[in-house]
Design a protein around this motif. Sequence first.
Motif, PDB file in Angstrom:
ATOM      1  N   SER A 203       5.213  15.135   3.270  1.00  0.00           N
ATOM      2  CA  SER A 203       3.870  15.543   2.871  1.00  0.00           C
ATOM      3  C   SER A 203       3.737  15.215   1.378  1.00  0.00           C
ATOM      4  O   SER A 203       4.731  14.955   0.688  1.00  0.00           O
ATOM      5  N   LEU A 204       2.525  15.247   0.878  1.00  0.00           N
ATOM      6  CA  LEU A 204       2.313  14.995  -0.546  1.00  0.00           C
ATOM      7  C   LEU A 204       3.057  16.024  -1.395  1.00  0.00           C
ATOM      8  O   LEU A 204       3.689  15.685  -2.396  1.00  0.00           O
ATOM      9  N   GLU A 205       3.010  17.274  -0.987  1.00  0.00           N
ATOM     10  CA  GLU A 205       3.669  18.343  -1.735  1.00  0.00           C
ATOM     11  C   GLU A 205       5.191  18.178  -1.718  1.00  0.00           C
ATOM     12  O   GLU A 205       5.854  18.375  -2.745  1.00  0.00           O
ATOM     13  N   GLU A 206       5.756  17.827  -0.559  1.00  0.00           N
ATOM     14  CA  GLU A 206       7.206  17.614  -0.472  1.00  0.00           C
ATOM     15  C   GLU A 206       7.640  16.460  -1.374  1.00  0.00           C
ATOM     16  O   GLU A 206       8.655  16.540  -2.064  1.00  0.00           O
ATOM     17  N   ALA A 207       6.860  15.394  -1.350  1.00  0.00           N
ATOM     18  CA  ALA A 207       7.183  14.231  -2.183  1.00  0.00           C
ATOM     19  C   ALA A 207       7.148  14.598  -3.668  1.00  0.00           C
ATOM     20  O   ALA A 207       8.023  14.192  -4.442  1.00  0.00           O
ATOM     21  N   LEU A 208       6.153  15.376  -4.067  1.00  0.00           N
ATOM     22  CA  LEU A 208       6.032  15.743  -5.474  1.00  0.00           C
ATOM     23  C   LEU A 208       7.207  16.618  -5.914  1.00  0.00           C
ATOM     24  O   LEU A 208       7.776  16.411  -6.988  1.00  0.00           O
ATOM     25  N   LYS A 209       7.593  17.557  -5.082  1.00  0.00           N
ATOM     26  CA  LYS A 209       8.752  18.403  -5.413  1.00  0.00           C
ATOM     27  C   LYS A 209      10.015  17.554  -5.556  1.00  0.00           C
ATOM     28  O   LYS A 209      10.808  17.742  -6.484  1.00  0.00           O
ATOM     29  N   ARG A 210      10.215  16.609  -4.651  1.00  0.00           N
ATOM     30  CA  ARG A 210      11.395  15.732  -4.710  1.00  0.00           C
ATOM     31  C   ARG A 210      11.362  14.879  -5.971  1.00  0.00           C
ATOM     32  O   ARG A 210      12.359  14.771  -6.693  1.00  0.00           O
ATOM     33  N   GLU A 211      10.214  14.274  -6.249  1.00  0.00           N
ATOM     34  CA  GLU A 211      10.096  13.395  -7.409  1.00  0.00           C
ATOM     35  C   GLU A 211      10.347  14.148  -8.718  1.00  0.00           C
ATOM     36  O   GLU A 211      11.015  13.635  -9.616  1.00  0.00           O
ATOM     37  N   ILE A 212       9.822  15.358  -8.828  1.00  0.00           N
ATOM     38  CA  ILE A 212       9.992  16.126 -10.066  1.00  0.00           C
ATOM     39  C   ILE A 212      11.456  16.547 -10.229  1.00  0.00           C
ATOM     40  O   ILE A 212      11.985  16.531 -11.342  1.00  0.00           O
ATOM     41  N   MET A 213      12.124  16.855  -9.141  1.00  0.00           N
ATOM     42  CA  MET A 213      13.548  17.164  -9.231  1.00  0.00           C
ATOM     43  C   MET A 213      14.323  15.917  -9.662  1.00  0.00           C
ATOM     44  O   MET A 213      15.202  15.976 -10.527  1.00  0.00           O
ATOM     45  N   GLU A 214      13.987  14.760  -9.077  1.00  0.00           N
ATOM     46  CA  GLU A 214      14.675  13.510  -9.418  1.00  0.00           C
ATOM     47  C   GLU A 214      14.435  13.103 -10.874  1.00  0.00           C
ATOM     48  O   GLU A 214      15.347  12.616 -11.536  1.00  0.00           O
TER      49      GLU A 214
ATOM     50  N   GLY B 288       6.161  11.747 -11.415  1.00  0.00           N
ATOM     51  CA  GLY B 288       5.910  11.687  -9.983  1.00  0.00           C
ATOM     52  C   GLY B 288       6.311  10.336  -9.445  1.00  0.00           C
ATOM     53  O   GLY B 288       6.996   9.565 -10.108  1.00  0.00           O
ATOM     54  N   GLY B 289       5.875  10.046  -8.229  1.00  0.00           N
ATOM     55  CA  GLY B 289       6.243   8.765  -7.627  1.00  0.00           C
ATOM     56  C   GLY B 289       5.741   8.640  -6.209  1.00  0.00           C
ATOM     57  O   GLY B 289       4.819   9.342  -5.795  1.00  0.00           O
ATOM     58  N   GLY B 290       6.388   7.761  -5.474  1.00  0.00           N
ATOM     59  CA  GLY B 290       5.936   7.407  -4.143  1.00  0.00           C
ATOM     60  C   GLY B 290       6.278   8.437  -3.074  1.00  0.00           C
ATOM     61  O   GLY B 290       7.288   9.129  -3.143  1.00  0.00           O
ATOM     62  N   VAL B 291       5.406   8.491  -2.082  1.00  0.00           N
ATOM     63  CA  VAL B 291       5.603   9.362  -0.926  1.00  0.00           C
ATOM     64  C   VAL B 291       6.392   8.572   0.117  1.00  0.00           C
ATOM     65  O   VAL B 291       6.016   7.460   0.475  1.00  0.00           O
ATOM     66  N   GLU B 292       7.495   9.143   0.580  1.00  0.00           N
ATOM     67  CA  GLU B 292       8.323   8.485   1.581  1.00  0.00           C
ATOM     68  C   GLU B 292       7.821   8.814   2.979  1.00  0.00           C
ATOM     69  O   GLU B 292       7.117   9.809   3.190  1.00  0.00           O
ATOM     70  N   ASP B 293       8.191   7.979   3.942  1.00  0.00           N
ATOM     71  CA  ASP B 293       7.794   8.202   5.338  1.00  0.00           C
ATOM     72  C   ASP B 293       8.188   9.601   5.787  1.00  0.00           C
ATOM     73  O   ASP B 293       9.311  10.043   5.555  1.00  0.00           O
ATOM     74  N   GLY B 294       7.247  10.291   6.413  1.00  0.00           N
ATOM     75  CA  GLY B 294       7.513  11.622   6.953  1.00  0.00           C
ATOM     76  C   GLY B 294       7.340  12.754   5.965  1.00  0.00           C
ATOM     77  O   GLY B 294       7.436  13.922   6.341  1.00  0.00           O
TER      78      GLY B 294
ATOM     79  N   MET C 192       0.849  -1.189   0.000  1.00  0.00           N
ATOM     80  CA  MET C 192       0.000   0.000   0.000  1.00  0.00           C
ATOM     81  C   MET C 192       0.884   1.238   0.000  1.00  0.00           C
ATOM     82  O   MET C 192       1.821   1.339   0.782  1.00  0.00           O
ATOM     83  N   GLN C 193       0.579   2.172  -0.897  1.00  0.00           N
ATOM     84  CA  GLN C 193       1.415   3.356  -0.995  1.00  0.00           C
ATOM     85  C   GLN C 193       0.612   4.548  -1.493  1.00  0.00           C
ATOM     86  O   GLN C 193      -0.339   4.399  -2.261  1.00  0.00           O
ATOM     87  N   LYS C 194       1.040   5.712  -1.053  1.00  0.00           N
ATOM     88  CA  LYS C 194       0.521   6.958  -1.608  1.00  0.00           C
ATOM     89  C   LYS C 194       1.516   7.405  -2.667  1.00  0.00           C
ATOM     90  O   LYS C 194       2.728   7.321  -2.483  1.00  0.00           O
ATOM     91  N   ARG C 195       0.976   7.884  -3.789  1.00  0.00           N
ATOM     92  CA  ARG C 195       1.806   8.341  -4.889  1.00  0.00           C
ATOM     93  C   ARG C 195       1.311   9.729  -5.309  1.00  0.00           C
ATOM     94  O   ARG C 195       0.130  10.041  -5.163  1.00  0.00           O
ATOM     95  N   VAL C 196       2.215  10.523  -5.821  1.00  0.00           N
ATOM     96  CA  VAL C 196       1.881  11.870  -6.275  1.00  0.00           C
ATOM     97  C   VAL C 196       2.297  12.031  -7.733  1.00  0.00           C
ATOM     98  O   VAL C 196       3.303  11.456  -8.163  1.00  0.00           O
ATOM     99  N   ARG C 197       1.511  12.787  -8.481  1.00  0.00           N
ATOM    100  CA  ARG C 197       1.777  13.009  -9.906  1.00  0.00           C
ATOM    101  C   ARG C 197       1.593  14.484 -10.233  1.00  0.00           C
ATOM    102  O   ARG C 197       0.728  15.152  -9.668  1.00  0.00           O
ATOM    103  N   ALA C 198       2.411  14.958 -11.162  1.00  0.00           N
ATOM    104  CA  ALA C 198       2.383  16.366 -11.553  1.00  0.00           C
ATOM    105  C   ALA C 198       1.784  16.539 -12.939  1.00  0.00           C
ATOM    106  O   ALA C 198       2.087  15.769 -13.854  1.00  0.00           O
ATOM    107  N   ILE C 199       0.933  17.539 -13.056  1.00  0.00           N
ATOM    108  CA  ILE C 199       0.418  17.968 -14.351  1.00  0.00           C
ATOM    109  C   ILE C 199       1.144  19.269 -14.657  1.00  0.00           C
ATOM    110  O   ILE C 199       0.891  20.301 -14.030  1.00  0.00           O
ATOM    111  N   ILE C 200       2.086  19.181 -15.582  1.00  0.00           N
ATOM    112  CA  ILE C 200       2.942  20.324 -15.902  1.00  0.00           C
ATOM    113  C   ILE C 200       2.866  20.586 -17.401  1.00  0.00           C
ATOM    114  O   ILE C 200       3.062  19.674 -18.203  1.00  0.00           O
ATOM    115  N   PHE C 201       2.585  21.836 -17.762  1.00  0.00           N
ATOM    116  CA  PHE C 201       2.640  22.238 -19.159  1.00  0.00           C
ATOM    117  C   PHE C 201       3.858  23.133 -19.358  1.00  0.00           C
ATOM    118  O   PHE C 201       4.143  24.008 -18.542  1.00  0.00           O
TER     119      PHE C 201
END
Length: 162
Positions: free
Chosen positions: A64-75, A56-62, A25-34
């Motif tokens: 927030s959804l927004e923090e995870a999305l920023k990290r994933e988009i940078m990665e 986008g991708g998976g949310v790591e422990d600790g 079970m996991q929470k995932r975040v995705r970006a809609i970017i134009f």
Amino acid sequence: IKNIAFVKMFFCVILYIINNLSVHMQKRVRAIIFLDGKLVTLKRVKKDETYWVFPGGGVEDGESLEEALKREIMEELSLEIEVQDLVFEYHFKTDHQDDDEFFYNCRITGGKLGKGSGPEYQPDSHYHGTHEIALLSIQKIKELDLRPKEMKERLLKTLNLA
């Protein structure tokens, strides 16, 4: 007979526990970017299929959804973003996954679009197939296998193209 019924019930409980523990079970975040009027996606090429996904991708422990999305988009894209409004929530379940995905409109605030340094780009990662950044025109969004299809349909409807 009581012992047989107990043993059957015991094994049913054990099988239930094993089956439910094997579902990830996991929470995932995705970006809609134009960017320049085109949707930023990742083209996925696997052994028997080619399709496009929202970055986008998976949310790591600790996180927030927004923090995870920023990290994933940078990665994945080497971009800094501002996470804006949540536009879609999607739940999907398979034999081994039970995920909630959250799709956000995002605005680029820095960086240069390019291949990131995330695990999907590493040769020894657990990812199958390839990841390639792809900018899709509005017409291409309609034609290609953009997943999940529910988000594709919602996006086309929002753009008055459904």
